[in-house]
Design an enzyme around this catalytic site. Sequence first.
Site, PDB file in Angstrom:
ATOM      1  NE  ARG A 161       5.047   8.949  -7.017  1.00 26.58           N
ATOM      2  CZ  ARG A 161       5.303   7.688  -6.703  1.00 26.58           C
ATOM      3  NH1 ARG A 161       6.399   7.092  -7.160  1.00 26.58           N
ATOM      4  NH2 ARG A 161       4.469   6.990  -5.962  1.00 26.58           N
ATOM      5  CG  ASP A 216       6.952   3.260  -6.803  1.00 30.63           C
ATOM      6  OD1 ASP A 216       6.362   4.355  -6.955  1.00 30.63           O
ATOM      7  OD2 ASP A 216       6.606   2.411  -5.975  1.00 30.63           O
ATOM      8  N   GLY A 236       0.821  -1.226   0.000  1.00 25.94           N
ATOM      9  CA  GLY A 236       0.000   0.000   0.000  1.00 25.94           C
ATOM     10  C   GLY A 236       0.844   1.260   0.000  1.00 25.94           C
ATOM     11  CG  ASP A 251       5.287  -3.568  -4.769  1.00 27.53           C
ATOM     12  OD1 ASP A 251       5.836  -4.644  -5.033  1.00 27.53           O
ATOM     13  OD2 ASP A 251       5.865  -2.654  -4.162  1.00 27.53           O
ATOM     14  CG  ASP A 301      10.597   7.372   7.871  1.00 29.55           C
ATOM     15  OD1 ASP A 301      10.161   7.139   6.717  1.00 29.55           O
ATOM     16  OD2 ASP A 301      11.748   7.795   8.089  1.00 29.55           O
ATOM     17  N   GLY A 302       7.128   6.898   6.631  1.00 26.38           N
ATOM     18  CA  GLY A 302       6.269   7.721   5.782  1.00 26.38           C
ATOM     19  C   GLY A 302       6.990   8.860   5.075  1.00 26.38           C
ATOM     20  N   GLY A 344       2.556   3.628   1.535  1.00 30.94           N
ATOM     21  CA  GLY A 344       3.102   3.833   2.875  1.00 30.94           C
ATOM     22  C   GLY A 344       3.596   5.248   3.093  1.00 30.94           C
ATOM     23  NE  ARG A 345       8.609   5.985   0.279  1.00 29.53           N
ATOM     24  CZ  ARG A 345       9.892   6.064   0.040  1.00 29.53           C
ATOM     25  NH1 ARG A 345      10.600   6.989   0.661  1.00 29.53           N
ATOM     26  NH2 ARG A 345      10.469   5.244  -0.804  1.00 29.53           N
ATOM     27  CE  LYS A 399       8.664   7.459  -3.570  1.00 28.42           C
ATOM     28  NZ  LYS A 399       9.216   6.834  -4.783  1.00 28.42           N
TER      29      LYS A 399
END
Length: 482
Positions: free
Chosen positions: A175, A261, A90, A251, A124-125, A92-93, A112
Amino acid sequence: MSLPDRLAWPNRFASLGPEFFTELPAQGLPEPHWVAHSPVCAALLGWPAGWTAQPDALAVFAGNATWPGMRPLASAYSGHQFGVWAGQLGDGRALWLGEVDTPHGPQELQLKGGGLTPYSRRGDGRAVLRSSIREFLCSEAMAALGVPTTRALCITGSRLPVMRETVETAAIVTRVAPSFLRFGHFEHFAHHGRPDALRALAEWFIAHHAPDCADAPEPAVALLRKVALQTADLMAHWQAVGFCHGVMNTDNMSLLGLTLDYGPFGFMDGFDPMHVCNHSDDRGRYAYARQPSVAFWNLHALAQALLPLLDGEPEAAGERLLDAVEAYRERFAQQMLGRLRAKLGLEGEQAGDQALADDFLKLMAASRADFTQSWRRLSRALADPEPLRDLFIDRAALDAWLARWHARVTPGAEARMRAVNPAVVLRNHLAEGAIRAAQQGDFGEIERLRDVLARPFDEPLLPSDAALPPDWAATLEVSCSS
Ligand code: AMP
Ligand code: MG
């Protein structure tokens, strides 16, 4: 009227319902500052040149405010990492802000590094300045090369410390893409035994991003074929420019066939087909030469996820999905050969073209010749082969190959080749120079590189931007940490 007042923010993804995402505000950056922005990306959105001076723009893109209509949310996905099922991952950040209507259709904006989400797991995001600069520069560089990619609008930064191998500082990269959906979004609901949610997601994606599949006898099969073809095109693009993604987990695979990514990616310097750009990939699963077959493997994971959507006998349904994935092979081969022909300056199609290209690549590999420079210097080799010969150890073998190429190549090749074989790519050491300056508070080099990389087929003003890497570049290590 100011920019925020002019913008409507449709949130089409938010219409899907709460099992697909969690709405939550960003954890913004304390005392943020601008690091960089992309005028080319802003123009794509239809935003005016001075948009960063808009009221609240810095606060919005540092995660401290929202413009009216923005609804930050983090989405749920799962995935296969390094060939193994990894369960729920998912955003996460990453936070989706909503879409901007543009002349090129709706574009999602995503922060992001905007802090913790329910999917942050042990993270930690946050995103660090270093990796945000790499993502920013490479997204825009890939777009200029004509490679399908998510875009980068801007970076904001802060003195907020973030722990990685060393203490670094936090940043947020914004992004832009028509959609950030990944293979892993479908895998998520398939794995959790939720055919209803899977169907809703497929219908939503097809309605908004693949409308040509809607009327197919089996829309899910048509969608898979479409994703397979787009992924094949993307792999041919990557291979043709010597780009290694580094973390081709399912992912990180875009359903739109975009490069997605940016982490430990790298453009190859000396050509090594088994080059591994991700220092953490000790088995070389994502080596350069393996990327096309990994993409094919990932498409099988997507096919598996779509199986519950098909009616009838599972075995026959599986065959229809496999058949759709199979389309990848031929498309990749055809696209790759097309790109190699263009790189060689060839017109028309002849039987020996594949061998001619393969033999050049073999010679490059045997000499570890610089990938980008070999092709660029080949573009000039009809007029002057010496700079090319300088890159090769076995010059007699190169001369023999050049004789075959001369016999095949047609007039005007040099100009055609210079338009497809870039002079400048984002080599690791170039990014590193911009990162080191930025870590000292000087963002000028990011801007300079951004502008050079926006014109990759032009000879750069500074010859060092195109030149072979300096010796210290060989010791640069890029890991997953970002
Ligand atoms: P990546 O390897 O960057 O593609 O990330 C894999 C997963 O880890 C995704 O679910 C990311 O959202 C998550 N992730 C990566 N870095 C962080 C971080 N610093 N904080 C929270 N989640 C993260
Ligand atoms: Mg990822």
